[in-house]
Structures are given as structure tokens and as C-alpha cells.
Design a protein around this motif. Sequence first.
Motif, PDB file in Angstrom:
ATOM      1  N   LEU A 137       0.829  -1.207   0.000  1.00  0.00           N
ATOM      2  CA  LEU A 137       0.000   0.000   0.000  1.00  0.00           C
ATOM      3  C   LEU A 137       0.861   1.254   0.000  1.00  0.00           C
ATOM      4  O   LEU A 137       0.554   2.236  -0.691  1.00  0.00           O
ATOM      5  CB  LEU A 137      -0.948  -0.002   1.204  1.00  0.00           C
ATOM      6  N   SER A 167       1.931   2.046  -3.351  1.00  0.00           N
ATOM      7  CA  SER A 167       0.849   2.595  -4.165  1.00  0.00           C
ATOM      8  C   SER A 167       0.606   4.070  -3.849  1.00  0.00           C
ATOM      9  O   SER A 167       0.281   4.859  -4.746  1.00  0.00           O
ATOM     10  CB  SER A 167      -0.447   1.807  -3.928  1.00  0.00           C
ATOM     11  N   LEU A 185      -9.808   7.684   0.746  1.00  0.00           N
ATOM     12  CA  LEU A 185      -9.975   6.234   0.650  1.00  0.00           C
ATOM     13  C   LEU A 185     -10.244   5.776  -0.784  1.00  0.00           C
ATOM     14  O   LEU A 185      -9.678   4.766  -1.224  1.00  0.00           O
ATOM     15  CB  LEU A 185     -11.099   5.779   1.586  1.00  0.00           C
ATOM     16  N   ALA A 192      -6.945   5.532  -2.571  1.00  0.00           N
ATOM     17  CA  ALA A 192      -6.199   4.361  -2.114  1.00  0.00           C
ATOM     18  C   ALA A 192      -6.763   3.076  -2.721  1.00  0.00           C
ATOM     19  O   ALA A 192      -6.020   2.161  -3.077  1.00  0.00           O
ATOM     20  CB  ALA A 192      -6.228   4.288  -0.585  1.00  0.00           C
ATOM     21  N   ARG A 193      -8.073   3.013  -2.863  1.00  0.00           N
ATOM     22  CA  ARG A 193      -8.707   1.826  -3.455  1.00  0.00           C
ATOM     23  C   ARG A 193      -8.295   1.658  -4.914  1.00  0.00           C
ATOM     24  O   ARG A 193      -7.925   0.565  -5.346  1.00  0.00           O
ATOM     25  CB  ARG A 193     -10.231   1.952  -3.379  1.00  0.00           C
ATOM     26  N   GLY A 232      -4.303   1.302  -5.208  1.00  0.00           N
ATOM     27  CA  GLY A 232      -3.862   0.095  -4.523  1.00  0.00           C
ATOM     28  C   GLY A 232      -4.570  -1.159  -4.973  1.00  0.00           C
ATOM     29  O   GLY A 232      -4.219  -2.257  -4.530  1.00  0.00           O
ATOM     30  N   GLU A 233      -5.588  -1.003  -5.842  1.00  0.00           N
ATOM     31  CA  GLU A 233      -6.367  -2.141  -6.341  1.00  0.00           C
ATOM     32  C   GLU A 233      -6.915  -2.982  -5.186  1.00  0.00           C
ATOM     33  O   GLU A 233      -6.734  -4.196  -5.117  1.00  0.00           O
ATOM     34  CB  GLU A 233      -5.524  -3.001  -7.285  1.00  0.00           C
ATOM     35  N   LEU A 234      -7.624  -2.301  -4.282  1.00  0.00           N
ATOM     36  CA  LEU A 234      -8.168  -2.945  -3.092  1.00  0.00           C
ATOM     37  C   LEU A 234      -9.670  -2.726  -3.029  1.00  0.00           C
ATOM     38  O   LEU A 234     -10.187  -1.726  -3.549  1.00  0.00           O
ATOM     39  CB  LEU A 234      -7.520  -2.351  -1.834  1.00  0.00           C
ATOM     40  N   ARG A 240     -10.456  -3.779   2.589  1.00  0.00           N
ATOM     41  CA  ARG A 240      -8.995  -3.915   2.655  1.00  0.00           C
ATOM     42  C   ARG A 240      -8.311  -2.551   2.560  1.00  0.00           C
ATOM     43  O   ARG A 240      -7.274  -2.330   3.190  1.00  0.00           O
ATOM     44  CB  ARG A 240      -8.507  -4.845   1.555  1.00  0.00           C
ATOM     45  N   ALA A 241      -8.875  -1.646   1.772  1.00  0.00           N
ATOM     46  CA  ALA A 241      -8.290  -0.304   1.693  1.00  0.00           C
ATOM     47  C   ALA A 241      -8.399   0.407   3.031  1.00  0.00           C
ATOM     48  O   ALA A 241      -7.436   1.045   3.492  1.00  0.00           O
ATOM     49  CB  ALA A 241      -8.991   0.505   0.609  1.00  0.00           C
ATOM     50  N   VAL A 275      -5.126   1.556   5.206  1.00  0.00           N
ATOM     51  CA  VAL A 275      -4.893   2.950   5.587  1.00  0.00           C
ATOM     52  C   VAL A 275      -4.817   3.078   7.102  1.00  0.00           C
ATOM     53  O   VAL A 275      -3.944   3.769   7.650  1.00  0.00           O
ATOM     54  CB  VAL A 275      -6.010   3.850   5.011  1.00  0.00           C
TER      55      VAL A 275
END
Length: 776
Positions: A281, A284, A294, A297-298, A301-303, A307-308, A312
Motif C-alpha cells: 500500500l 501505491s 480512501l 487508495a482503493r 492500490g487495487e483494493l 482492505r483499503a 490505511v
Amino acid sequence: MGAHMTRQNIAERGEAENRPPGGAAPAAASVYDSGLGRLRGRSAETTLLTSLLLDPHERLITLTGPVGVGKSRLAYAAVTALTRDQATPLTLVDLADEPDVGVLWHRLGAETAEEVADHLGHRDMLLVLDNCDPLVSVIAMDIAFLLRACQGLNVLATSRRSLDIRAERIVPVRPLPTDVGSASVEVFTDALRPYYHTALTGSEGQRTVAAICAELDGIPLAIEMAAEAVGTHDPWAVLVRLREGNYADRRRLRDVPDRHRSVADALRWAEGDLTAADRRLLHSLVVFEGAVDLPAARVVGELDVERAALGVESLVHKSLLLSVDGRGGEPEFRLPHMVRIHYRKELLRDAERARHVYDRFLAYCLDFARRTLDGLRGGADRAELLTAVRDRMPDLRQAVRLLGERGDNDRLLGLLTALAEPLLSHGLGEEAADDIERTTAAPGMGGVPAAEALMSVGCWALNRGETERAERVLDRATELTVGEPGAAARVSGLTGELLRRRGEMDTAATWLESAIKELDTLDDPYGAALARRSLALVRVARGDATAEEPLQRALNELPGRPAGAPGQAGRAVPLIRADLLIALGRVRRELGRTREAYDTVREAMRLLLTVGGPADVAEALETVATVAGAEAADEQRAVARCLAAAEALRRRYGLISDDLTAVRTLDQRLREGMDSAALRQLRAEAQQSGLRDALIVGLFARPPVTREVAPRAAEWLTPRQREIALLVADGLTNRQIARQLSISEWTVVNHLRVVMQKLECTSRVHVVRAMQGAVP
């Protein structure tokens, strides 16, 4: 709990009172000495921490914060303040160099936590555990046990992450403020070698140092390292290197701990608890220059959402990600500069992984641009959208650079086109305009999207008075729209506006009438509305009494649904309507119908409260100022405030007024009728106003008092002034009058200004009416 203790009497008291069964004396925190340096800007935190240490209910206090923020220094300052007046046994243990739980108990003269508890019992002790980051997960339950077993024990810990037990009181240690004269600047000055202090002389040097501190997030360790680089590099060179992601590699002081020798050393020492998911993460998030939320980050980070959120939260818990205030109360997060640069370099060692992460970043930026454009076209809150773009500007600038370096001109043009208006409105006009021109000039680039992007640059250039640039980009747009009649007609309409602003009214009218005819045929009411706006202003400049007709038709034909066309015509319908109403207010003012003009502009200003940009707001303020009442002192002050707000916006965004004659006439009247100090004060206040505040100022302007022009006023004119006034009444422009009378255009302007003052006219149309009343 506390005592006035030196390192020596701490050790002596440990031998006398705290000797455990094994007989060994506890080590007295040898790290706590003057080698920690001066504590800057922490007086409030020191006071708070000292009061918490005195509170019997606060059994465990943990100072948390990012690497290098000054947790140890703050702990030492608070303990020092505490022990001046109290007499409680104190044991200080630094776990930085020997992060082993066995070593901890050994330093306390025992083998286990149970032995420590047996020896200590219920006697008072303050145990300070400094740099316990590597042992947090190992000692947390032991500390919980000791707090239950030993009622006189209190613990102060410093660590990037908390122990997460019930007795814990977490005290975050925040970065220092970074403005000029702040504690960050003092930290920099303290660390600067004495023979280089001349680099800080003058306000420019101080501003550069403040910029360095801001770049480093106000984290003292990073600031000290930067200061130590000054010498062979001046402060500005250090700042440039930092912005390029390069920390200076300089030999630090001899007694600096190994873990603080470099940024990499500091972060490697603290990353023992970093999981593989944390590292992925981090890799990313390091591509972002600004704050992330968020959703970002998703995507990068491909989450999934869960999980994101967990990822975080883990990074925030380990002080690798800082929580910051987001827009609308939504949480946002930011990587400290030293963390971002360190892990970005780590990412770049894996070229394939780095390419993939940056691809995801670019996809996020392009999606953000599309959503912003859809919002602008759909009538969403324009101010909120533009604020979102401003907040994302560092990342958008990076996306533009990356796409340019890759030669990905199609996606670069898509990004620039979608964000043309926000980019051109937020201090990046020159850079964004250059990028658009360069991209559209690349081989293979063409078509309507490229032309619309160039039209955005053309509008921006016109608002800044850069007519040569506007002409250049519109010529290129004309080449790109061959075979595209709708786009070509919109380019012709904007070319007509260019000609109008140059004062070439006859030629402008020809271009605009042709564009309107084509746009009407193609059923493009948005493009036609903007062309009719320009045509109305051309007509009123020529003294044409029918100047209002194009605007009335444009307002009647403008659909109520969102505009879907790109470029100028793609702007939200409320903004197009507001532009038309401002122009209608100007026309009605020139026709002498000032009360109608006042009401019309106020209607436009109410629309601009949600959709207005700097150029639109400034024009509205100038128009309402030139038609509002300004006879009484309070009325003059309200008008002057409007004009000051418009001037402040134009200076801030580099805009040129399109209504200079009326504005200058009003400004001269205000200078003659108001105290100069009061005018300066109003201008100073206007510098702090945003768009919405400026509009509210305009809405409070008083309505005008209508007065008739005396029919015989023309008798007050000199022969030359009368001659010029009559030619104005015949519909000649200043340039045409100058040619006919063989004088300079500037001389015509000066004579006409005097004519308007003598006749008490605010426009050429008023001059025409006055002369028509004076001449049979």
C-alpha cells in the motif's frame, strides 16, 4: 510523582530504593542529556504532558508520531519540568540500540516482568520507555500486567505506534508550524553551521527556509538534515533538491545516533513491524504528491473497500500516514515527505511494478478529470468542484508531466481539455496553456477536442489581454476544425470576440453574424448564445439602439437542461445565463436604463454565487458598481468596495477589464469624492476576499438614482470636444475619429473623457443621446 533528578541522582536513587533481587542497579537513561538539542515550539505540549504525568488516573501515556517529529525531546522536557518540584523515583530506559525485551528487564535489574512487580510492589515509580517502537507488540501485555500489579507505577512511552492496551492515553506529537518565524525555522537555524548563517539574511532567505520546512512537513529531524546541507548548496538549491526528491547526503554530527544518520536509516530502523500488505500500500500511495482519500487508495492500490480501509488504518497507526482535514469533513491522509521519498525510491527499483502503479495513478487522475467536467456541465456546485481541483493540483500537475514524458498525447489532451477551466483558474494558466498548445501541435493531433482545448486557452488569453496569443491559438483551432462546421462556427464566434476586444467593431460584427447564422442552422443554442453576447457588446459600442435584441433572443432560446457541448458551449447553463445577464446589464447601462441594468446584474450575481469564476465575478462587480447609486457617502463606500473587490480579483488572477472606460470614469469620481486612506483600506480588505464574499459585497450595492441629461449641456464643450462628440453621435469609433481629424487615438480618448465628465455621461450611448438632444 516526580523529583528534581540529574542523571547521577537518578542512578543513586535507583541503587538505594529500586535495587531488584538480583542486586543490579537500573540503568539511568543515559540518552537524556544536552545531546538531544533544544526543544522548539513545544511549550504547550510540554505543559500538557507534565499535567498528564501529575494526574494519578493517567497510568500509561504514549507519545506517538512520525519518525523524527521529536517525541523523545518532548518526553525529556516534560520529565525535566516534572522533576523540578516532585520527589518520585524515576527510571529512564532507551530501547533504540538494544530492542530486546530481555535487555529491558535486565536494565530494570530483573529477568522477567514478574520479578520487577515483586520488587516494586506498590511503591511509586515513573518508568520512561523511550524508542520502544520495535518492542511494542512484545511488551504491551507485560506493561499491562505491571500496571495492574504495581499501583504506584506510571509509564511514559515514546513510539511511532501505540501499545493498544486499556490503560493507555495516546498523545500525538504533531509536526511543527512552518511559516516564517515559526519553530520550524528556528530548528533550521539551530542546525545551521554558524559560518553559513549569512545564507539566511533578508526576507527572501527566511521565506526560502520556511518553504523548506513546509516541504518537510515541519518534522524536526528532516529539517535538521536539510539545514546541515546548507553551505556548498544555498537554501534555494536545497529546496529545489528536496522538491526533486533528493535529500542531501552530508556527514552529521559525531554523536548523532546511527538511526538518525540519514532518512533511510531512520525509516529502516522503525519499519520492523511493517507487513507485506503495508509495504504494497505504501508503494501505491507514494505516487501521490498531495493528500489522498480512501477512494484514491482503493483505485491505485487495487483494493476493495474493506482492505483499503484496513490498510490505511494500519499505516496511520504506525505514523507512516498522517490524518489531515479533508473537504466536507471527509477523512484524507498524507504521507510525510521523508516517508514518500524513501518508499518511492524503493518502488522505482522495481521498474515493472512502478510502471503498473503509475498507470493506476494516471487512470485515477483521468477519471477525476472526467467527473469534474461532468459536474461542471451538469450544474453542480462550481466553487466546490474548483476547490477539489485546487486540492488535487500537485497530483494533476504530475499526471500532465508523466503523460507528456510518455508521449501519450491523446490522454494528455483529454486530461487538459477536461480540466482546462479549473487549471486556467488556479494559478497554472501559463503552464496549462503551454501544455495545451504543445500537445495540440504534436503530429497526429487534431479534431474537435484539440480545437476546444485551444478555445479554452483563447478565452483565458483574452481575459488576460493577451490578444496575440489568443489569435495564435484560434488560428490553430481554425485549422483543426476544417470539415467540422459546428466547431468551426464556435471558433469563428470566439474570433469575433477577439476582434471586438481589439476595437475592430465592423470586422467583429461580420464574423459574429456569420457564426450565429451557422450555429442557428446547426441548432447549437449554447454557442449561438455566446456569439450573440459578443455581438450585443459590439452594437452598443457603435451606439446601436438594437444592442439589446441579441441578448434577449439568446436568453429566450437558452435551454434549461445542462449544456452537453464541449469548450465554451459546454459550460453549465447557469454560467452562460449569468454571462448573458452581465452583458445585458452593460448594454442597458449604455442605453441609459440604469435601474434595469442594476436589477439585471444582480440577477446574474445570484447565479454566480454557485457557478462564478474570477473573470465572471469581476465583470459583474464592475458592472454593478458603474450602475449603482453613489451620491451619499455610504453609497460611495459600497460602490468603492465593489470596485476594490473586482480589482483584487483581476490582480490575483492576472485579468484585464473589458469595460475600462466606465471603470476608469467611476474610479476617478471615487478618488475625487472619497478620502484616499479610506480607499486604500477598502483595497486592502478586498485582498482577503474570495469569490463568494466579493459577490455578497456586490449584492449590497444601492440601486441607482436616475437623472436626465440637460439638453443644452453640449454648449459647455470646446469646439474640438463638440466636434468629437458629434462624430461619436454619428457612430464612429475612436480610431475612425482619429483618422478623420488627423489626431492620435489617445488624444480622442482624452477629449472624450472630458466630454463625458462635462455632460455627466457614463458611456458613449449617453453622449449620443446628449448630442441628439442638443442638435436639431
